[in-house]
Design an enzyme around this catalytic site. Structure first.
Site, PDB file in Angstrom:
ATOM      1  N   GLU A   1       0.804  -1.211   0.000  1.00  0.00           N
ATOM      2  CA  GLU A   1       0.000   0.000   0.000  1.00  0.00           C
ATOM      3  C   GLU A   1       0.842   1.269   0.000  1.00  0.00           C
ATOM      4  O   GLU A   1       0.477   2.262  -0.645  1.00  0.00           O
ATOM      5  CB  GLU A   1      -0.962  -0.017   1.187  1.00  0.00           C
ATOM      6  CG  GLU A   1      -2.040  -1.096   1.085  1.00  0.00           C
ATOM      7  CD  GLU A   1      -1.561  -2.501   1.394  1.00  0.00           C
ATOM      8  OE1 GLU A   1      -0.420  -2.642   1.909  1.00  0.00           O
ATOM      9  OE2 GLU A   1      -2.297  -3.465   1.134  1.00  0.00           O
TER      10      GLU A   1
ATOM     11  N   HIS B   1     -11.184  -5.318   8.747  1.00  0.00           N
ATOM     12  CA  HIS B   1     -11.965  -5.014   7.545  1.00  0.00           C
ATOM     13  C   HIS B   1     -13.087  -4.022   7.824  1.00  0.00           C
ATOM     14  O   HIS B   1     -13.924  -3.794   6.956  1.00  0.00           O
ATOM     15  CB  HIS B   1     -12.578  -6.289   6.968  1.00  0.00           C
ATOM     16  CG  HIS B   1     -11.582  -7.227   6.353  1.00  0.00           C
ATOM     17  ND1 HIS B   1     -10.752  -8.024   7.100  1.00  0.00           N
ATOM     18  CD2 HIS B   1     -11.269  -7.489   5.050  1.00  0.00           C
ATOM     19  CE1 HIS B   1      -9.986  -8.745   6.287  1.00  0.00           C
ATOM     20  NE2 HIS B   1     -10.282  -8.443   5.045  1.00  0.00           N
TER      21      HIS B   1
HETATM   22  C1  LIG Z   1      -1.881  -5.071   4.364  1.00  0.00           C
HETATM   23  C2  LIG Z   1      -2.947  -5.785   3.629  1.00  0.00           C
HETATM   24  N1  LIG Z   1      -3.325  -5.380   2.415  1.00  0.00           N
HETATM   25  C3  LIG Z   1      -4.331  -5.980   1.758  1.00  0.00           C
HETATM   26  C4  LIG Z   1      -4.985  -7.049   2.297  1.00  0.00           C
HETATM   27  C5  LIG Z   1      -6.160  -7.687   1.566  1.00  0.00           C
HETATM   28  N2  LIG Z   1      -5.815  -9.057   1.123  1.00  0.00           N
HETATM   29  C6  LIG Z   1      -6.141 -10.121   1.850  1.00  0.00           C
HETATM   30  S1  LIG Z   1      -5.508 -11.551   1.221  1.00  0.00           S
HETATM   31  C7  LIG Z   1      -4.797 -10.725  -0.061  1.00  0.00           C
HETATM   32  C8  LIG Z   1      -3.949 -11.481  -1.043  1.00  0.00           C
HETATM   33  C9  LIG Z   1      -2.784 -12.140  -0.378  1.00  0.00           C
HETATM   34  O1  LIG Z   1      -2.059 -12.901  -1.287  1.00  0.00           O
HETATM   35  P1  LIG Z   1      -0.891 -13.876  -0.815  1.00  0.00           P
HETATM   36  O2  LIG Z   1       0.029 -13.179   0.101  1.00  0.00           O
HETATM   37  O3  LIG Z   1      -0.310 -14.459  -2.049  1.00  0.00           O
HETATM   38  O4  LIG Z   1      -1.591 -14.989   0.062  1.00  0.00           O
HETATM   39  P2  LIG Z   1      -2.708 -16.030  -0.365  1.00  0.00           P
HETATM   40  O5  LIG Z   1      -4.035 -15.384  -0.103  1.00  0.00           O
HETATM   41  O6  LIG Z   1      -2.493 -16.371  -1.791  1.00  0.00           O
HETATM   42  O7  LIG Z   1      -2.485 -17.184   0.541  1.00  0.00           O
HETATM   43  C10 LIG Z   1      -5.088  -9.359   0.008  1.00  0.00           C
HETATM   44  C11 LIG Z   1      -4.663  -8.362  -0.983  1.00  0.00           C
HETATM   45  C12 LIG Z   1      -4.554  -7.457   3.566  1.00  0.00           C
HETATM   46  N3  LIG Z   1      -5.116  -8.501   4.174  1.00  0.00           N
HETATM   47  N4  LIG Z   1      -3.546  -6.832   4.202  1.00  0.00           N
END
Ligand SMILES: Cc1ncc(C[n+]2csc(CCOP(=O)(O)OP(=O)(O)O)c2C)c(N)n1
Ligand SMILES: Cc1ncc(C[n+]2csc(CCOP(=O)(O)OP(=O)(O)O)c2C)c(N)n1
Ligand SMILES: [Mg+2]
Ligand SMILES: [Mg+2]
Lengths: 359, 338, 338, 359
Positions: C60, C129
């Site tokens: 972010e 959230h």
């Molecule tokens: C700081 C932050 N930004 C955005 C989010 C929203 N978000 C939740 S899961 C996700 C994707 C995460 O991807 P990854 O790290 O590859 O893990 P996966 O879900 O594939 O296990 C996002 C953008 C968050 N939880 N925390």
């Protein structure tokens, strides 16, 4: 510090091919003992069944949301099997299978996703940090805990789980650097499942592999076929051993795939092809391990059946227990903000009490 | 009682805490051999070794996150953010973890840790070195927020903060670092944690202030006394928890109130105080609760900071508008915006 | 006029802005092919291509910092933070750069950019959230802060924000994404940027609300009407700049005021409103300005959110305390803390 | 992407030894033309003199604070010489010498440190971003600007300066990753001067070199002797060319040393040894270049003298101009918060006006 020793293998470490046959074993890593592999197999069967059950519970409105790890069971189970009870685990929201595999109560694990409380289990008793949603933030906590263990002369190590997307956050960078400078006994375990919600790896990173991030901090690194349980367990065991014996932190990237949408609420059809998913079916970690163990003659039909029975039993228990409505006293709202409620919170509690009386 | 500067008092508090409780750890940027850019940690690495007081790599989310992990592991970190604006990179760690961990885990984990933040201006500092950032923290449930105005309070509030079972944001008014005052180390005179202090009694109006604004309030009260007005001065000391009872009894007595805050005014701590006071003292009030604050602008360059900072004159202008005469004077609000 | 959900109205605003001004760029996490987790950017990549609407790596501070650089370079970025609490990693970029660049450079550089933040609760979301984070931004000088309560305002305020020469934090009450309302796309009905709207007239008391709380205020006014009380409802629309004149004339007319805010109360926007109103309307007020807010706690789990969120009943309880009878009723403040 | 091409040279690239003699030139890099080296020499002389003058101004109370770059002149000057006028520079507080060398008005450059305003020059006109204090934050802005140039089909590139300490911040990580994924024409130039205020490199990073961070993002990287102007200019020129011709971002680490304390207000004796500083005197970049150019017969005494005269003239001008008190209208406080003041700011302006009238 020699540069070469810090670089990962140029191709992911692999012991078992997609068809379940053994490949030329990579140098420097041991095949885990058969009993561990069998245990891993049983846990993968249960884990997958639990995962399916949890997804089903979302459809029945018993869970608000569930991020499935179907397809990542080799990572989930190997991560847990590589740890001792006195080690700490710092998981993400996607790692519920790992948590139940570590023996946590499934209802307590699902408490967050069911909306009952933010963390349902006791982190201190289980040595499992709350499942973390703010991406990558947990990796720094893991370093702090690892440093705490070192300071207390405990022999435990810490494993921090993180996704491919999470590696892009600044906190991951800071965690790796702190770990290296503090020489902390911590293993960073990246489950690269190729997607961060809808964003594919190619838009996330231009690195030859995420494991190449290690050298920039002076951290030993490895990449591994994340759907090959034998390989993941072997590499994580070595990484944990490295950290436990004073070698400092270790970074492991496992190449795997998220078979399901990001969560039950996600619509993966918007951003990825069915065929891509089908191709990964062929790399299924559970089928692969099963064929491999069959081939080595250590897994028979009875063992397979009993694993599936255990899984069904576990799923049934989860179903039943999740069928009860969670109950939380509304006054708990004010109870865990501080050790002792401030005058302001006592006042607000009284306001809520009068509201509840009126209605 | 010894005369110590606030920086020395803080240093003594850290030293005593490190001595008395081996779980206490001090870390941050340049807090080791250098002793911190304000020398608050001077000599601690020498006395307690690198294991107890150490420099971290340069990353504030890292410092706070490390403290979270160490506190989860049983330690009591006391960390330093080098300047107010350099705590912002740690904002997610503070808001989403430090403030919430006890709550998230239903009290199974707690975070007894202190985040020290030198804040506010008045020292001719360049940009990003003079922010008054306290409102961000007080608005975040789960954080206690403390700010001393005297060397004695600096010592005792920091000891209290370190002993507290919850995370405390410890805001140090950097322009007071060099102010000397009697300090009751070893023989507590300071008020308790969570209590405001009436620094000066008066019957005509109450000035509520904290941190760097307390001396401004006292100065204004001095001047007003020459005009025969007796102003009561309340120093909040802890903003969270807030000492309603001390503030409310003062205003119920005086019937008038001016709140002073160095930070930009909009939605600052002063707004909260004004809102609370009128909620709780409405029928005692002879005039609206007025606020004297910095302007709603980024902290200005040194050459202009005196035009920005609330001073005794600005306070006295507000006191003048407290309708001691018969006519309500709302001239200051007759502009286009009201 | 077309009936659009708020998400659709926002989508239309982005689409029209992308069409009309080629400097406009939309980016963030999952805003591309997925169309955003709330589908606000649905179809934009398809229509305008990856160059105009694209997914960024997951960071972010990176998103905001990239926008700063692009805006310095002449573009007009409209970026999305996926959820309220996930904007915190960008706090330093927002507070130290986005808010300050014009000021730092004496106006030689400006940052016409919009940061869209879905915020607040009421949708059964899990932790992190559902934060109401608006106070952090309104307290930061140099940021404009906007929050729509209707689909029509969503469209026009977003168009205004994108056209604004300054950075705008655009807070989207996520629980209203699916609420439909008449939207005057192409034929503006919405009030101007910086103006509050009187959504319902009344003589007995003023309810001031914004974003997710506006519907709560309207509901309370409906119920009160059945008891013969005519409540005026003011929707702020933009918090910075603040429309003092609309709020002040309403309260001067009604003599009573309740401020409603979903966020935790302490030092929130409601505190600012209460402080301003009593400063400016003191002699018109028959009772203190009361606040109805969320509690000073981390946002609770879904199962408890209804106990936390201000609802019409909590508003009506406050209205009851506005001393329509003879006796001041301060029972709610008689606790130990007052 | 081949892994090897991303890794930096295992030892810092160097053309000239500490004693000013040429060493076996590294492969892949060109010796810059003599005229550029002479220009660099002249600028280094002026830059060093300016730096000394600025430090002197702090003692006279004409500057609130000054972070000297004495010892880092090869980096400061090469960074500027490697850029064209239509390129952008994103500097830190320590890079004033680079800025005056780019031709910015010295008083405007010193306006920040004198307390007159946050940024005294016009960033749009000079294509130099405001000197940045919040560490590493500028590196992301640089990526955004580079992407803006690409979008506008301009051929400019962007260079972001950062210190060794700054590389530990999360923002640096995010910037590198964004640059790589966006394939942005940006060069990250790390002046590793061995200290972040009091914190030595060994407590900052355990990496074999900071340049090894590049590969973890898929970014080409190099490390260079930061006190060898010939080497820094050669490598930066190549890096800029790489970015300009569509090769994507480039990371350069220059090993140098901060000879003075962090700022005039710092007490370096608290954390480092005098002998360490003395050792680095021997590696002085200016003396080294002078000897080298003498040796190659392209620098004569007249040229040296004229460089020093120019330096003295420049310093005298700075002295004179900095002797005037800066003047700023207090109402400017309200002028640059927004394009147009809000009603609230107009009200506050009126309050200040009445205060100023009263006094
Ligand atoms: C700081 C932050 N930004 C955005 C989010 C929203 N978000 C939740 S899961 C996700 C994707 C995460 O991807 P990854 O790290 O590859 O893990 P996966 O879900 O594939 O296990 C996002 C953008 C968050 N939880 N925390
Ligand atoms: C985010 C942030 N944290 C802390 C500081 C305070 N600070 C100013 S300079 C400095 C050291 C920077 O070291 P380095 O990046 O190596 O640059 P150098 O000063 O050596 O040129 C610190 C900690 C800051 N400016 N910004
Ligand atoms: Mg992923
Ligand atoms: Mg440095």
């Amino acid at each position: 510090m020699s540069v070469d020793v810090l670089l990962p293998s140029p191709v992911p470490v692999r012991f078992v091919a997609e068809d379940g046959t053994a490949v030329q074993p990579p140098t420097g890593y041991q095949v885990p003992e058969e009993e561990r592999l069998l245990e891993a197999y049983r846990r993968m069967v249960v884990g997958r069944r639990f995962d399916r059950q949890a997804t089903a519970l979302t459809k029945q409105g018993r869970l608000a949301v569930y991020p499935s790890s179907r397809g990542q069971e080799a990572c989930q189970i190997a991560g847990v099997l590589a740890l001792r009870e006195d080690d700490w685990l710092f998981p993400t929201y996607r790692d519920s299978v790992a948590l139940v595999s570590r023996g946590l109560d499934p209802v307590e694990v699902l408490t967050l996703l069911r909306g009952g409380w933010h963390c349902g289990y006791d982190p201190a008793a289980t040595r499992v940090a709350p499942q973390c949603t703010p991406l990558a933030t947990q990796t720094i906590h893991a370093v702090g805990m690892a440093d705490a263990l070192r300071r207390k002369n405990e022999s435990g190590v810490v494993m921090a789980f993180i996704g491919d997307g999470g590696t892009s956050e600044g906190d991951f960078h800071e965690a790796l650097n702190y770990a290296a400078v503090l020489h902390a006994p911590v293993v960073f375990f990246v489950q690269n499942n190729k997607y961060a919600i809808s964003v594919p790896l190619a838009k996330q990173s231009a690195a030859p592999a995420l494991a190449y991030k290690g050298i920039g901090y002076g951290i030993r690194s490895e990449q591994v076929d994340g759907n090959d349980l034998v390989a993941v367990l072997s590499v994580l065991t070595a990484a944990v051993e490295h950290a436990r014996t004073g070698g400092g932190p270790f970074l492991v990237e496992a190449h795997t795939y998220r078979m399901d949408p990001h969560t039950n609420a996600d619509d993966a059809g918007r951003y990825r092809d069915k065929r891509e998913v089908e191709q990964w079916e062929a790399a299924d970690p559970l089928a692969r391990l099963e064929t491999y163990l069959h081939g080595r003659g250590v897994l028979d039909t009875a063992a397979v059946e009993s694993a599936h029975e255990a899984a069904e039993e576990f799923a049934a228990r989860v179903r039943t227990e999740m069928n009860a409505d969670p109950k939380v006293d509304p006054f708990e709202l004010f109870e865990h903000v501080f050790a002792e409620a401030t005058p302001q919170l006592r006042e607000q509690r009284a306001l809520l009490a009068s509201e509840l009386e009126d209605r | 009682m010894t005369a110590l500067s606030m920086a020395q008092a803080l240093n003594a508090a850290l030293r005593d805490a490190l001595r008395e409780d081996e779980r206490v750890l001090v870390f941050g940027e340049d807090v080791g051999p250098l002793g911190g850019v304000f020398r608050v940690t001077d000599g601690l690495t020498k006395e307690f070794g690198e294991e107890r007081c150490f420099d971290t790599p340069l990353a504030e989310a890292g410092i706070v996150g490390l403290a979270v992990g160490l506190a989860m592991g049983g330690f009591r970190p006391v960390i330093e953010m080098q300047f107010d604006a350099f705590a912002y990179p740690a904002f997610e760690q503070i808001a989403s973890h430090v403030a919430k961990l006890r709550n998230r885990t239903r009290g199974r984990l707690s975070l007894p840790m202190v985040i020290r933040i030198p804040y506010a201006g008045g020292i001719g500092g360049v940009e990003h070195h003079c922010d008054s950032s306290e409102a961000y923290y007080v608005h975040t449930p789960g954080l206690k927020v403390v700010t001393p105005a005297t060397a004695d309070d600096a010592y005792w509030l920091l000891r209290d903060a370190i002993a507290d079972p919850d995370p405390v944001i410890f805001m140090e008014p950097k322009r007071l670092y060099w102010s000397k005052g009697e300090t009751s180390v070893g023989d507590r005179r300071a008020a308790g944690f969570g209590r405001a202090a009436v620094l000066r009694e008066g019957r005509d109006a109450t000035l509520v202030a904290y941190g760097p604004s307390v001396s401004v309030a006292l100065q204004a009260a001095d001047t007003a006394a020459q005009d025969g007005l007796a102003l009561e001065v309340v120093d909040l000391r802890t903003i969270v928890p807030f000492d309603d009872s001390t503030v409310v009894s003062s205003v119920r007595k005086t019937g008038r109130c001016v709140v002073i805050q160095e930070a930009q005014g909009f939605a600052g701590v002063g707004a909260e105080i004004a809102a609370r006071v009128q909620e709780r003292c409405f029928h005692s009030l002879a005039a609206p609760v007025l606020r004297v604050t910095g302007f709603d602008i980024p902290y200005p360059p040194p050459i202009l900071e005196h035009s920005h900072l609330p001073d005794a004159d600005r306070v006295l202008d507000a006191v003048d508008r407290l309708q001691f005469g018969d006519e309500p004077d709302l001239a200051h609000l007759s502009g286009e915006a009201s």
